[in-house]
Design an enzyme around this catalytic site. Structure first.
Site, PDB file in Angstrom:
ATOM      1  N   HIS A 397       0.841  -1.193   0.000  1.00 34.33           N
ATOM      2  CA  HIS A 397       0.000   0.000   0.000  1.00 34.33           C
ATOM      3  C   HIS A 397       0.885   1.254   0.000  1.00 34.33           C
ATOM      4  O   HIS A 397       1.783   1.392   0.828  1.00 34.33           O
ATOM      5  CB  HIS A 397      -0.953   0.014   1.197  1.00 34.33           C
ATOM      6  CG  HIS A 397      -1.956   1.119   1.048  1.00 34.33           C
ATOM      7  ND1 HIS A 397      -3.106   0.979   0.315  1.00 34.33           N
ATOM      8  CD2 HIS A 397      -1.921   2.406   1.461  1.00 34.33           C
ATOM      9  CE1 HIS A 397      -3.754   2.133   0.301  1.00 34.33           C
ATOM     10  NE2 HIS A 397      -3.064   3.010   0.989  1.00 34.33           N
ATOM     11  N   GLU A 428       1.686  10.852  -3.511  1.00 36.27           N
ATOM     12  CA  GLU A 428       2.694  10.601  -2.461  1.00 36.27           C
ATOM     13  C   GLU A 428       3.705  11.735  -2.376  1.00 36.27           C
ATOM     14  O   GLU A 428       4.126  12.121  -1.280  1.00 36.27           O
ATOM     15  CB  GLU A 428       3.404   9.268  -2.711  1.00 36.27           C
ATOM     16  CG  GLU A 428       2.503   8.045  -2.617  1.00 36.27           C
ATOM     17  CD  GLU A 428       1.719   7.960  -1.317  1.00 36.27           C
ATOM     18  OE1 GLU A 428       2.188   8.467  -0.286  1.00 36.27           O
ATOM     19  OE2 GLU A 428       0.613   7.399  -1.338  1.00 36.27           O
ATOM     20  N   HIS A 431       2.748  14.462  -0.068  1.00 35.19           N
ATOM     21  CA  HIS A 431       3.142  14.252   1.333  1.00 35.19           C
ATOM     22  C   HIS A 431       4.610  14.615   1.533  1.00 35.19           C
ATOM     23  O   HIS A 431       4.981  15.293   2.497  1.00 35.19           O
ATOM     24  CB  HIS A 431       2.957  12.787   1.732  1.00 35.19           C
ATOM     25  CG  HIS A 431       1.527  12.320   1.803  1.00 35.19           C
ATOM     26  ND1 HIS A 431       0.572  12.936   2.567  1.00 35.19           N
ATOM     27  CD2 HIS A 431       0.896  11.267   1.209  1.00 35.19           C
ATOM     28  CE1 HIS A 431      -0.582  12.278   2.447  1.00 35.19           C
ATOM     29  NE2 HIS A 431      -0.408  11.271   1.629  1.00 35.19           N
ATOM     30  N   HIS A 556      -6.556   0.378   5.330  1.00 37.45           N
ATOM     31  CA  HIS A 556      -6.602   1.342   6.432  1.00 37.45           C
ATOM     32  C   HIS A 556      -7.261   0.795   7.687  1.00 37.45           C
ATOM     33  O   HIS A 556      -7.130   1.391   8.753  1.00 37.45           O
ATOM     34  CB  HIS A 556      -7.293   2.618   5.965  1.00 37.45           C
ATOM     35  CG  HIS A 556      -6.605   3.243   4.772  1.00 37.45           C
ATOM     36  ND1 HIS A 556      -6.605   2.643   3.535  1.00 37.45           N
ATOM     37  CD2 HIS A 556      -5.879   4.372   4.644  1.00 37.45           C
ATOM     38  CE1 HIS A 556      -5.903   3.392   2.680  1.00 37.45           C
ATOM     39  NE2 HIS A 556      -5.457   4.441   3.328  1.00 37.45           N
TER      40      HIS A 556
END
Ligand code: X8Z
Ligand code: ZN
Length: 678
Positions: A397, A428, A431, A556
């Protein structure tokens, strides 16, 4: 993300742990909590507070101690996510245990300052400290240790989960990536159903662990003065926790009509493909295994079925990426001296896969750099996990990591040349650029303004990946300037972003209910599918009783990453996008804007990233957009042409669905759990 170790090992979480979790900042007014009873089991760290320390000194010390411990925790988590085995799990669980004990100690020490005057930064820091982990841990050391072991084990089970079929020499085991490939590409009803059911078997053995996990985090939450762990999660939004629940309802109300139109259109197309008795499930719902995605959260893979116009210019990004990959492979093969043997071919394939993944990441970096942001450090390229290793289990993930708050940033993915992974690497890097921008702040403020901000940074860039941008980087050909082409482009975005909205909401509706006890363990699966039906209008085609634990098949849940952040991000990214288009001086219709290469937009974006969690998010939002509220009107403005088109397509059809499917047949053969290998 960085995360504070709070949680488990994954970065996004990490950040979560610190960062993300933090994100959840609360307003001071919202933070008046009933003080917990004095701890019966004081942590070791609690005894180390110097006497006469002021609140400001306390926070300075905590920030320093966090910096000192952070790298060790993230290293342990990185290893256990990229090399799953009993040993790495043990070390990660132990590191997390030390971290959570330390965190509990700080929270306890902070009680000394309740009611005292202190600087606003210190008051905010104390509030953030209590919200730093998504996994509030009991004070009882034995229970705390049990919690970290369970959390690590569940994530390991997810990462190493596989579905095996056949016996003896014919035995074949497939992991998530391969099963996702089936849903992505096969249009055979039974083949997809097998892949979908197969993946869900990996979650069955998690049920017991998850049930205990809930008890333990709830105890941790109560120790801190919260009602339950869900309330801790809802407290991270600079407003009272009850209010964020109402906010998500309000936002959902704004976008629901758009989702319903998309749902209705998709159902018609599925009926056309599979026939009415297979293309939908009782009550007008979409069959869970036919949506091209294991969780029905993103319908982009159904482009072949849902593309509005066939001859309006290609947006086949996956096709283009695969072609580039094949070209890389052929080039490498041509460079090989002599006739390659089987091992050589495997090496060549691998090297072409790695090249292709690095090229995708380089493209994403180039977008951020075009806005004036820095290039990623060399260590990013050296230490990142770009593709799935051949020789060990990893958590595939996707996640982004801040390893040391000082430039050691990484992403961890198992990239393949397809559109989904291409946009995910842009996500990503959002982030990563957040980390790099807020690394200069004290550690407690190193988090998103709230966790939805963290998730929205990269997605805002994805919105700016217009057909024109994609053409400029050679992924699609010349684009037609026609209404048909516009509707195709809008549909491409909608399959990712509109389809996601109810999914983004339902996961935490389920977990909030689980944490507050309104959903009991013997109803876990039923409640899950009731919520899937209510919000998404999707249903399984065979009954899914309590012998299954379908929530555990979504990363999650075993990974304990709060999910409301993604729902909020799905709305916020349109607000950010509009603000950056404005900053770039763009004047045309919102959906055609790209701010690629625009330094003014980049400067504005970076200014927001640098604020981290140092102030309430409303203020940060205001500085970027002029408004202090999350609001879906930019979503509706963006998709206005598509919404109108969908309404025309759906005219005369009866849209919508009823909540619960009737009389589902039992699964033909009971699924057998296949425990993870770790
Ligand atoms: O988990 C993620 C990212 C890492 S923060 C890959 N996302 C959610 C998901 O995959 O379920 C991004 C979109 C939603
Ligand atoms: Zn993310």
């Amino acid at each position: 993300m960085k995360h504070w170790p709070v949680k488990s090992r994954r970065a996004p979480m990490l950040a979560s742990t610190l960062a993300l979790a933090i994100v959840a900042t609360l307003s001071f007014t919202a933070c008046k909590r009933t003080p917990s009873p004095a701890g019966e089991a004081p942590s070791a760290a609690a005894s180390t507070a110097p006497a006469n320390e002021t609140a400001d000194q306390f926070i300075a010390r905590v920030n320093q101690e966090m910096r000192d411990t952070y790298a060790e925790l993230s290293a342990a988590q990185w290893i256990s996510s990229t090399y799953i085995n009993d040993d790495s799990e043990l070390l990660a669980a132990k590191a997390n245990e030390r971290w959570l004990t330390q965190l509990n100690g700080w929270i306890e020490q902070a009680r000394r300052f309740e009611g005292q005057s202190m600087s606003p930064e210190t008051a905010r820091s104390i509030m953030l400290l209590k919200l730093m982990t998504a996994m509030p841990a009991p004070r009882d050391p034995a229970k705390l240790a049990e919690l970290t072991r369970i959390a690590t084990r569940m994530e390991g089970m997810y990462g190493s989960g596989e579905y095996c079929t056949g016996e003896g020499a014919a035995k074949e085991c497939r992991q998530l990536g391969e099963l996702e490939d089936v849903l992505r590409s096969s249009r055979d009803y039974a083949t997809q159903l097998d892949a979908w059911r197969g993946w869900h078997t990996i979650a069955q053995p998690m049920r017991k662990d998850y049930t205990r996990f809930v008890e333990l985090v709830n105890e941790g939450a109560k120790d801190m003065g919260f009602a339950d762990a869900g309330e801790v999660w809802r407290s991270g939004y600079d407003m009272p926790p009850a209010q964020i629940a109402a906010e998500t309802d309000r936002l959902w109300g704004q976008v629901k009509p758009l989702y319903e139109q998309l749902h209705c259109y998709a159902r018609t197309r599925l009926d056309a493909k599979y026939g009415k008795d297979q293309g939908e499930v009782g009550g007008g719902m979409l069959p869970a295994h036919l949506m091209g995605n294991m969780w029905q959260q993103d319908w982009s893979n159904l482009w072949d079925l849902l593309q509005p116009y066939q001859n309006a210019g290609s947006l086949d990004i996956t096709g283009a990426l695969q072609q580039q990959y094949r070209q890389d492979y052929t080039d490498e093969l041509a460079r090989h001296a002599g006739i390659p043997d089987t091992d050589d071919l495997v090496e060549i394939e691998r090297s072409a896969q790695l090249d292709s993944a690095r090229q995708m990441a380089t493209r994403a970096q180039d977008f951020y750099a075009s806005l004036g942001m820095q290039k990623l450090p060399d260590s990013y390229w050296e230490k990142t996990q770009f593709i799935k290793p051949r020789d060990r289990d990893v958590v595939c993930h996707a996640s982004a990591w801040d390893m040391n708050m000082a430039g050691d940033v990484r992403t961890k993915m198992c990239m393949k040349p397809n559109e989904e992974d291409f946009t995910t690497i842009y996500h990503e890097l959002g982030h990563v650029y957040y980390y790099l921008a807020y690394n200069k702040l004290p550690p407690i403020f190193q988090a998103g303004a709230h966790d939805g901000f963290h998730e929205a940074i990269g997605d805002t860039i994805v919105l700016a990946m217009t057909p024109d941008y994609l053409r400029s980087i050679g992924l699609v050909g010349e684009q037609q300037q026609s209404h048909e082409a516009l509707i195709n482009a809008q549909m491409r975005m909608a399959l990712a972003k509109v389809a996601f909205l109810p999914f983004g909401l339902m996961i935490d509706r389920w977990r909030w209910g689980v944490f507050d006890g309104s959903i009991k363990p013997d109803q876990y699966n039923k409640a899950w599918w009731d919520l899937k039906a209510k919000y998404q209008g999707v249903a399984p085609v065979q009954s899914r009783g309590e012998e299954f634990f379908d929530p555990g098949a979504k990363y999650h849940v075993p990974g304990n990453t709060p999910y409301t952040r993604y729902f909020l991000a799905d709305i916020l990214q349109f607000q950010f996008y509009k603000a950056l288009c404005d900053a770039a001086g763009y004047k045309g219709p919102l959906y055609e804007c790209s701010f690629y290469g625009n330094k003014a937009a980049g400067e504005k974006y970076l200014a927001m990233l640098e604020k981290g969690a140092s102030q309430p998010w409303q203020q940060t939002l205001k500085e970027l957009t002029g408004g202090e509220q999350m609001d879906a009107s930019a979503v509706l403005e963006y998709f206005a042409p598509l919404q109108e088109w969908l309404e025309q397509q759906n005219e005369g059809r009866s849209c919508g669905w009823t909540g619960t499917p009737v009389n589902l047949p039992p699964a033909a053969t009971p699924d057998k759990p296949v425990p993870g290998k770790a």
